[in-house]
Design a protein around this motif. Structure first.
Motif, PDB file in Angstrom:
ATOM      1  N   VAL A  17      47.429  66.650  -6.290  1.00  5.75           N
ATOM      2  CA  VAL A  17      48.857  66.375  -6.349  1.00  5.75           C
ATOM      3  C   VAL A  17      49.618  67.697  -6.210  1.00  5.75           C
ATOM      4  O   VAL A  17      49.238  68.694  -6.824  1.00  5.75           O
ATOM      5  CB  VAL A  17      49.237  65.696  -7.685  1.00  5.75           C
ATOM      6  N   ALA A  18      50.679  67.690  -5.416  1.00  5.94           N
ATOM      7  CA  ALA A  18      51.505  68.888  -5.243  1.00  5.94           C
ATOM      8  C   ALA A  18      52.980  68.539  -5.429  1.00  5.94           C
ATOM      9  O   ALA A  18      53.432  67.467  -5.020  1.00  5.94           O
ATOM     10  CB  ALA A  18      51.293  69.489  -3.860  1.00  5.94           C
ATOM     11  N   PHE A  19      53.695  69.438  -6.044  1.00  4.35           N
ATOM     12  CA  PHE A  19      55.144  69.316  -6.204  1.00  4.35           C
ATOM     13  C   PHE A  19      55.756  70.474  -5.434  1.00  4.35           C
ATOM     14  O   PHE A  19      55.555  71.642  -5.777  1.00  4.35           O
ATOM     15  CB  PHE A  19      55.512  69.380  -7.687  1.00  4.35           C
ATOM     16  N   PHE A  54      54.960  65.443  -3.834  1.00  2.00           N
ATOM     17  CA  PHE A  54      56.301  65.133  -4.315  1.00  2.00           C
ATOM     18  C   PHE A  54      57.196  66.259  -3.822  1.00  2.00           C
ATOM     19  O   PHE A  54      56.867  67.432  -3.978  1.00  2.00           O
ATOM     20  CB  PHE A  54      56.332  65.085  -5.843  1.00  2.00           C
ATOM     21  N   VAL A  55      58.339  65.908  -3.220  1.00  2.00           N
ATOM     22  CA  VAL A  55      59.238  66.907  -2.642  1.00  2.00           C
ATOM     23  C   VAL A  55      60.594  66.838  -3.339  1.00  2.00           C
ATOM     24  O   VAL A  55      61.143  65.753  -3.539  1.00  2.00           O
ATOM     25  CB  VAL A  55      59.424  66.674  -1.123  1.00  2.00           C
ATOM     26  N   SER A  57      64.302  68.752  -2.907  1.00  2.00           N
ATOM     27  CA  SER A  57      65.148  69.685  -2.151  1.00  2.00           C
ATOM     28  C   SER A  57      66.592  69.569  -2.610  1.00  2.00           C
ATOM     29  O   SER A  57      67.171  68.477  -2.575  1.00  2.00           O
ATOM     30  CB  SER A  57      65.095  69.374  -0.653  1.00  2.00           C
ATOM     31  N   ASN A  58      67.140  70.681  -3.050  1.00  2.00           N
ATOM     32  CA  ASN A  58      68.560  70.764  -3.412  1.00  2.00           C
ATOM     33  C   ASN A  58      69.005  69.636  -4.336  1.00  2.00           C
ATOM     34  O   ASN A  58      70.026  69.001  -4.114  1.00  2.00           O
ATOM     35  CB  ASN A  58      69.432  70.805  -2.154  1.00  2.00           C
ATOM     36  N   LEU A  59      68.238  69.396  -5.361  1.00  2.00           N
ATOM     37  CA  LEU A  59      68.552  68.329  -6.312  1.00  2.00           C
ATOM     38  C   LEU A  59      69.424  68.837  -7.444  1.00  2.00           C
ATOM     39  O   LEU A  59      69.405  70.022  -7.776  1.00  2.00           O
ATOM     40  CB  LEU A  59      67.259  67.758  -6.906  1.00  2.00           C
ATOM     41  N   THR A  60      70.159  67.919  -8.057  1.00  2.00           N
ATOM     42  CA  THR A  60      70.858  68.262  -9.289  1.00  2.00           C
ATOM     43  C   THR A  60      69.815  68.406 -10.392  1.00  2.00           C
ATOM     44  O   THR A  60      68.647  68.026 -10.222  1.00  2.00           O
ATOM     45  CB  THR A  60      71.838  67.151  -9.699  1.00  2.00           C
ATOM     46  N   GLN A  67      62.343  63.707 -10.785  1.00  5.37           N
ATOM     47  CA  GLN A  67      61.236  63.970  -9.864  1.00  5.37           C
ATOM     48  C   GLN A  67      60.071  64.653 -10.574  1.00  5.37           C
ATOM     49  O   GLN A  67      58.914  64.351 -10.321  1.00  5.37           O
ATOM     50  CB  GLN A  67      61.692  64.842  -8.699  1.00  5.37           C
ATOM     51  N   PHE A  68      60.387  65.591 -11.461  1.00  7.67           N
ATOM     52  CA  PHE A  68      59.336  66.316 -12.168  1.00  7.67           C
ATOM     53  C   PHE A  68      58.570  65.387 -13.107  1.00  7.67           C
ATOM     54  O   PHE A  68      57.349  65.484 -13.218  1.00  7.67           O
ATOM     55  CB  PHE A  68      59.914  67.507 -12.923  1.00  7.67           C
TER      56      PHE A  68
END
Length: 97
Positions: A17-19, A54-55, A57-60, A67-68
């Motif tokens: 798994v990769a974040f 899991f990607v 990008s530019n999240l609040t 996501q985490f």
């Protein structure tokens, strides 16, 4: 590191798994050009090596935390877990003791 991930034997590990995190846009500091490109390249490399990716990008902050949490749930029982970050690194209002 990415070259070694790409050549890693997929049969040696059952679950990977990769974040992959990329932050280009900032409110108080200048935007970065590379993280958006990095996220695409790095996530594709991990996928090619058999990772569930899991990607972010530019999240609040709240979107990132969501996501985490999803990533952490997926990591449970994984053989390999990786976090990749591209963006500014800085510290705000913290003391070093």
């Amino acid at each position: 590191m990415l070259a070694s991930v790409a050549t890693f034997d997929a049969s040696a590990v059952e679950r990977r798994v990769a974040f992959v995190i990329g932050n280009s846009d900032y409110q108080e500091i200048s935007a970065l050009k590379n993280p958006a490109k990095d996220v695409v390249d790095v996530s594709n490399t991990f996928r090619a090596a058999g990772f569930d990716v899991f990607v972010a990008s530019n999240l609040t902050k709240l979107q990132f935390e969501d996501q985490f949490r999803n990533y952490l749930a997926a990591v449970d029982g994984a053989d390999v877990a990786v976090v990749y970050y591209s963006g500014h690194g800085f510290q705000i209002a913290a003391k070093i003791s």
